[in-house]
Design a protein around this motif. Structure first.
Motif, PDB file in Angstrom:
ATOM      1  N   ARG A   1      -1.825 -72.193 102.043  1.00 12.72           N
ATOM      2  CA  ARG A   1      -3.243 -71.904 102.302  1.00 12.72           C
ATOM      3  C   ARG A   1      -4.094 -73.170 102.182  1.00 12.72           C
ATOM      4  NH1 ARG A   1      -1.725 -67.284  99.212  1.00 12.72           N
ATOM      5  NH2 ARG A   1      -2.527 -68.246  97.297  1.00 12.72           N
ATOM      6  N   ILE A   2      -3.826 -74.006 101.160  1.00 12.82           N
ATOM      7  CA  ILE A   2      -4.606 -75.237 100.990  1.00 12.82           C
ATOM      8  C   ILE A   2      -4.348 -76.193 102.150  1.00 12.82           C
ATOM      9  CG2 ILE A   2      -4.868 -77.284  99.538  1.00 12.82           C
ATOM     10  CD1 ILE A   2      -4.277 -75.509  97.117  1.00 12.82           C
TER      11      ILE A   2
ATOM     12  N   ARG B   1     -10.232 -84.680  98.751  1.00  9.66           N
ATOM     13  CA  ARG B   1     -11.330 -83.921  99.361  1.00  9.66           C
ATOM     14  C   ARG B   1     -12.232 -83.306  98.301  1.00  9.66           C
ATOM     15  NH1 ARG B   1     -11.907 -82.246 104.678  1.00  9.66           N
ATOM     16  NH2 ARG B   1     -14.089 -81.667 104.917  1.00  9.66           N
ATOM     17  N   THR B   2     -11.658 -82.863  97.214  1.00  8.91           N
ATOM     18  CA  THR B   2     -12.473 -82.203  96.180  1.00  8.91           C
ATOM     19  C   THR B   2     -13.016 -83.165  95.145  1.00  8.91           C
ATOM     20  OG1 THR B   2     -10.494 -81.760  94.853  1.00  8.91           O
ATOM     21  CG2 THR B   2     -11.184 -80.067  96.440  1.00  8.91           C
TER      22      THR B   2
ATOM     23  N   GLU C   1      -7.978 -73.640  94.894  1.00  5.99           N
ATOM     24  CA  GLU C   1      -8.205 -73.151  96.256  1.00  5.99           C
ATOM     25  C   GLU C   1      -9.700 -72.985  96.517  1.00  5.99           C
ATOM     26  OE1 GLU C   1      -5.792 -70.098  98.131  1.00  5.99           O
ATOM     27  OE2 GLU C   1      -4.474 -70.125  96.391  1.00  5.99           O
ATOM     28  N   ASP C   2     -10.436 -72.436  95.533  1.00  4.49           N
ATOM     29  CA  ASP C   2     -11.880 -72.271  95.714  1.00  4.49           C
ATOM     30  C   ASP C   2     -12.561 -73.622  95.889  1.00  4.49           C
ATOM     31  OD1 ASP C   2     -11.511 -69.576  95.441  1.00  4.49           O
ATOM     32  OD2 ASP C   2     -12.072 -69.504  93.308  1.00  4.49           O
ATOM     33  N   ALA C   3     -12.130 -74.623  95.117  1.00  7.48           N
ATOM     34  CA  ALA C   3     -12.729 -75.953  95.235  1.00  7.48           C
ATOM     35  C   ALA C   3     -12.452 -76.552  96.602  1.00  7.48           C
ATOM     36  CB  ALA C   3     -12.192 -76.862  94.121  1.00  7.48           C
ATOM     37  N   VAL C   4     -11.248 -76.359  97.126  1.00  3.08           N
ATOM     38  CA  VAL C   4     -10.916 -76.897  98.457  1.00  3.08           C
ATOM     39  C   VAL C   4     -11.753 -76.218  99.521  1.00  3.08           C
ATOM     40  CG1 VAL C   4      -9.105 -77.037 100.184  1.00  3.08           C
ATOM     41  CG2 VAL C   4      -8.599 -77.640  97.816  1.00  3.08           C
ATOM     42  N   HIS C   5     -11.853 -74.901  99.461  1.00  3.32           N
ATOM     43  CA  HIS C   5     -12.650 -74.190 100.459  1.00  3.32           C
ATOM     44  C   HIS C   5     -14.115 -74.594 100.372  1.00  3.32           C
ATOM     45  CE1 HIS C   5      -9.612 -71.579 102.162  1.00  3.32           C
ATOM     46  NE2 HIS C   5      -9.169 -71.287 100.937  1.00  3.32           N
TER      47      HIS C   5
ATOM     48  N   PRO D   1     -18.866 -76.236 102.839  1.00  2.00           N
ATOM     49  CA  PRO D   1     -19.934 -76.083 101.820  1.00  2.00           C
ATOM     50  C   PRO D   1     -21.054 -75.178 102.317  1.00  2.00           C
ATOM     51  CG  PRO D   1     -20.089 -78.225 102.910  1.00  2.00           C
ATOM     52  CD  PRO D   1     -18.815 -77.598 103.409  1.00  2.00           C
ATOM     53  N   GLU D   2     -21.621 -74.371 101.429  1.00  2.00           N
ATOM     54  CA  GLU D   2     -22.726 -73.487 101.817  1.00  2.00           C
ATOM     55  C   GLU D   2     -23.997 -74.312 102.010  1.00  2.00           C
ATOM     56  OE1 GLU D   2     -21.236 -69.655  99.177  1.00  2.00           O
ATOM     57  OE2 GLU D   2     -23.166 -70.613  98.797  1.00  2.00           O
TER      58      GLU D   2
END
Length: 394
Positions: free
Chosen positions: A323-324, A346-347, A380-384, A389-390
């Motif tokens: 997924r990442i 990336r993060t 995973e949340d940090a990568v997304h 980014p919102e």
């Protein structure tokens, strides 16, 4: 649910079996042809019916043109029958399949004997005191003896040479290296009527060398002294030697062969019984439906029972890595280390911490597995969040 094989499927299956059978036949035929070719190459040396380079068909034809009857005997019964009762020359190659008695029996009924492939055994049997003396690499040499047949023939280039120490009645011609290329001695049965000659026919009397120097003349003079020439061609099948060693079949008990045949038959029947297929495999519906959650829980219980925390950790990490990697736009061929490095870059997280979460950390128990699952979800949340980014509202 019944599955019936379609006609095209059956046709393809039949064609496949036919192709396999055809390949087996072709391979067997090629093997048999190569085996026959090898046997022919082996037997053509000094064979009076062979037109190959090592054969002696040319010499046999020359003898026939000079009025001699050339008889090719491929067994000793034929040779003995043709030699008996008339003046004839026996042309005798090396015959390892014959015993001493068989060689002497043929030589005694022949008027002349020409050894065209002399070996130590035949020299010892037919020419007292004669022996092999190696080979010569010299060119043509003169006869250097008083044998009229050699004097009329002129020089030849012998290869195998012989000696006649102690053989006072043996004439030696064509001195080369440490011996002589031709030995001529009295016959076994009557010294006044016949003689025995020893010469290397492989070097002088084959089709490829017969036209050189005086080879053809020497062959004609040695073999053409009588109206008939019996050319014996030895073979392993024509033997009088008894094999004293018992065969494998003689050593095994009589019940072994039937048991082996019975076992082979049983194995073949079992293969046909259990190995039959009536058509292509088909998918059938299961009698009951199993929910995915039940399968997952059952597998989890197996991991817990076996206490294989590392294997369970891999089951958490492998989907997370996929997924990442997809979130970062990496290809399916990206390795775990590449995905971990890309996620850290990336993060902005610590590279060692990210690699520990995805690769390096080894859980020791259930608590470590729970903590690893939490860290994987946070990563995973940090990568997304880093990838999408919102937007801040205006």
């Amino acid at each position: 649910m019944t599955a019936v094989a379609s006609t095209p499927t059956r046709r393809r299956s039949a064609i496949g079996w036919f192709a396999i059978g055809l390949i087996i036949v072709i391979v067997g035929s090629v093997g048999a042809a190569l085996s026959g070719l090898w046997n022919w190459n082996q037997r053509e040396a000094l064979d009076p019916e062979s037109a190959g380079p090592l054969g002696s068909l040319a010499l046999a034809e020359i003898l026939r043109e000079e009025g001699m009857q050339v008889i090719v005997a491929r067994d000793r019964e034929t040779a003995a029958r043709e030699l008996d009762g008339r003046p004839a020359t026996l042309v005798l190659p090396d015959s390892p399949a014959l015993s001493n008695a068989a060689v002497l029996a043929l030589a005694r009924i022949a008027t002349d004997v020409v050894l065209i492939e002399p070996r130590s055994r035949t020299l010892h049997l037919l020419m007292t005191g004669a022996a092999t003396a190696g080979v010569s690499a010299n060119g043509p040499v003169e006869p250097g003896c008083d044998v009229a047949d050699a004097v009329r023939s002129g020089p030849v280039a012998p290869r195998a040479v012989f000696t006649a120490e102690g053989g006072e009645a043996i004439s030696e011609c064509y001195a080369a290296a440490d011996g002589f290329g031709l030995l001529v001695g009295p016959a076994l049965q009557d010294a006044s009527a016949g003689r025995v000659a020893a010469i290397d026919g492989r070097a002088l009397f084959t089709n490829e060398s017969l036209a050189e120097d005086g080879n053809a003349a020497l062959a004609l003079n040695l073999m053409g002294r009588h109206p008939a020439v019996v050319w014996y061609v030895p073979s392993l099948a024509d033997t009088d030697l008894a094999d004293g060693d018992p065969s494998l079949g003689e050593l095994t008990p009589p019940w072994v062969t039937p048991v082996i045949v019975l076992l082979l038959g049983a194995g073949l029947a079992a293969a046909l019984w259990r190995g039959r297929r009536f058509g292509p495999l088909v998918a059938e519906r299961l009698p009951v439906s199993v929910r995915a959650s039940e399968t997952t829980e059952g597998r989890a219980r197996l991991y817990a029972q076996s206490r294989d925390a590392l294997h369970a950790a891999d089951q958490l990490r492998i989907p997370a890595l996929g997924r990442i990697g997809r979130a970062l736009g990496l290809g399916t061929g990206a390795s775990a280390a590449e995905i971990a490095d890309a996620a850290a870059a990336r993060t902005g997280l610590d590279r060692a911490a990210v690699r520990g979460t995805l690769i390096d950390d080894i859980p020791r128990g259930d608590a470590d597995l729970v903590a690893l699952d939490t860290r994987l979800r946070h990563l995973e949340d940090a990568v997304h969040a880093a990838v999408r980014p919102e937007r801040n509202p205006r």
